[in-house]
Design an enzyme around this catalytic site. Structure first.
Site, short mmCIF file in Angstrom:
data_model
loop_
_atom_site.label_atom_id
_atom_site.label_comp_id
_atom_site.label_asym_id
_atom_site.label_seq_id
_atom_site.Cartn_x
_atom_site.Cartn_y
_atom_site.Cartn_z
N TYR A 136 0.85 -1.17 0.13
CA TYR A 136 0.13 -0.05 0.11
C TYR A 136 0.80 1.15 -0.08
CZ TYR A 136 -4.08 -2.99 1.08
OH TYR A 136 -5.06 -3.70 0.72
N LYS A 186 3.46 -15.29 4.45
CA LYS A 186 3.72 -16.15 3.30
C LYS A 186 5.24 -16.43 3.12
CE LYS A 186 2.19 -18.49 -0.18
NZ LYS A 186 1.34 -19.76 -0.03
N ASP A 218 -2.67 -18.52 2.81
CA ASP A 218 -3.88 -19.28 1.96
C ASP A 218 -4.33 -20.14 2.86
OD1 ASP A 218 -1.09 -20.33 2.20
OD2 ASP A 218 -1.17 -21.30 0.06
N ASP A 242 -6.10 -6.91 5.34
CA ASP A 242 -7.35 -6.29 4.36
C ASP A 242 -8.31 -7.41 3.93
OD1 ASP A 242 -8.97 -4.61 3.16
OD2 ASP A 242 -7.58 -3.83 1.57
N ASP A 246 -12.01 -8.86 5.83
CA ASP A 246 -13.24 -9.20 4.84
C ASP A 246 -13.77 -10.38 4.96
OD1 ASP A 246 -12.94 -6.49 4.45
OD2 ASP A 246 -13.08 -6.24 2.51
#
Length: 347
Positions: A136, A186, A218, A242, A246
């Site tokens: 970001y 990750k 994942d 993020d 959600d």
């Protein structure tokens, strides 16, 4: 105490109105409010999504209650003028590095969850997302390759101090809850994540009373659906946080139910629902204000030292839901203002 109200775009003004009414009912004259433009509304009126006067108010205020930003009319603007740059700018200017997103199922909403009721009933977790780094804020741009093809790039990076800072928030939060912290990364693919994992392990030496585990992002996404009850506190980077937060919202029934807090090192914070501006339903009275009302409760608890008042608001939301109040996202027909009124009645 001064509260900066930044309603923003779309359904933002509608949900902020309901949250303010609840705050006024609970806190009386202990809070004062100032409102300012932000996002697409600010760009249209002032030529910038985060005007100087809005930033000044945010800096002066004891806490910030934020609605939502996003306006289809602004989608083709230069990136620095798009509404979303307002929230990124506030995070950067105010050093709001720690995003706390609790996800807990209200028993009354078990039938609204995308999961089986017996699985959903076990959800009670907090996702802590780092806000000031990752793709970001990394270098980004468009370029042309040697063979003349267009190529976009976004650089993901963290330094060890940024990781250690958010890791400590994770450990402290876990220490106050169930003493379990899962760090999501990750590391099998990304060097950024390898550093993340190494630093989190180093910080864990100061928290021997907290059980630390690691999970690839994942797998974490799968486990949030398979067995969300296994998680107490999750700490992760900006991008992964993020996405996972959600996902967690649908596990508890609706994205319209999840509040969030973005905090600096001194607990000053910006509080907002995690849903977007939803321009397709703006002005129709269909928005669910509960995430914003619950964000206001978090504001009282974390930044203003009013835990008892925060408890009252959260209990009133539960009571309103128990009475049968359901907005459209929860399968009901109650309007935005009616949902707010149900919470006021429950108070």
């Amino acid at each position: 105490m001064l509260i900066a109200l930044l309603p923003g775009d779309g359904i933002g003004p509608e949900v902020i109105t309901q949250a303010r009414a609840v705050l006024e009912a609970v806190c009386g004259d202990r809070l004062t409010f100032e409102e300012a433009l932000v996002g697409g509304a600010a760009y249209k009126a002032k030529g910038h999504p985060l005007p100087p006067e809005t930033l000044d108010l945010a800096k002066r205020a004891d806490a910030i209650l934020f609605g939502a930003v996003g306006d289809p009319d602004c989608d083709k603007l230069e990136r620095r003028f798009r509404p979303e740059q307002a929230i990124l700018g506030l995070r950067k200017e105010l050093t709001l590095f720690a995003n706390l997103r609790p996800a807990k199922l209200f028993p009354e909403l078990a039938d609204a969850s995308a999961l089986r009721p017996e699985v959903a009933a076990r959800i009670d977790l907090v996702i802590i997302r780092e806000l000031n780094g990752d793709v970001y804020f990394g270098e980004k741009g468009m370029r042309t390759t040697a063979d003349g093809r267009r190529e976009g790039y976004d650089i993901m990076s963290y330094n060890e101090d940024e990781v250690a800072r958010i890791a400590r928030v994770g450990f402290e939060t876990a220490r106050a809850r169930g003493r379990k912290l899962c760090s999501v990364d990750k590391a099998n693919v990304l060097e950024t994540s390898q550093l993340w994992r190494d630093v989190v392990i180093e910080v864990s030496a100061d928290y021997p009373d907290v059980a630390l585990s690691h999970m690839y992002v994942d797998n974490a996404a799968m486990q949030l659906v398979r067995d969300p009850g296994q998680f107490d506190v999750i700490v992760t980077g900006n991008l992964f946080g993020d996405i996972l937060s959600d996902q967690a919202s649908m596990c508890v029934g609706s994205i319209g139910m999840l509040p969030s807090a973005s905090l600096d090192a001194n607990q000053k914070g910006l509080y907002e629902p995690i849903h977007g501006s939803a321009p397709d339903i703006a002005g129709q009275g269909k928005a669910n204000p509960l995430a914003t009302i619950l964000s206001a409760a978090m504001m009282l608890r974390y930044s203003l030292g009013m835990a008892a008042e925060a408890d009252r608001i959260e209990a009133a939301v539960a009571k309103a839901l128990a009475s049968g109040a359901r907005s459209a996202d929860l399968g009901g027909t109650v309007t935005t203002s009616q949902m707010g009124a149900a919470v006021l009645t429950a108070l």
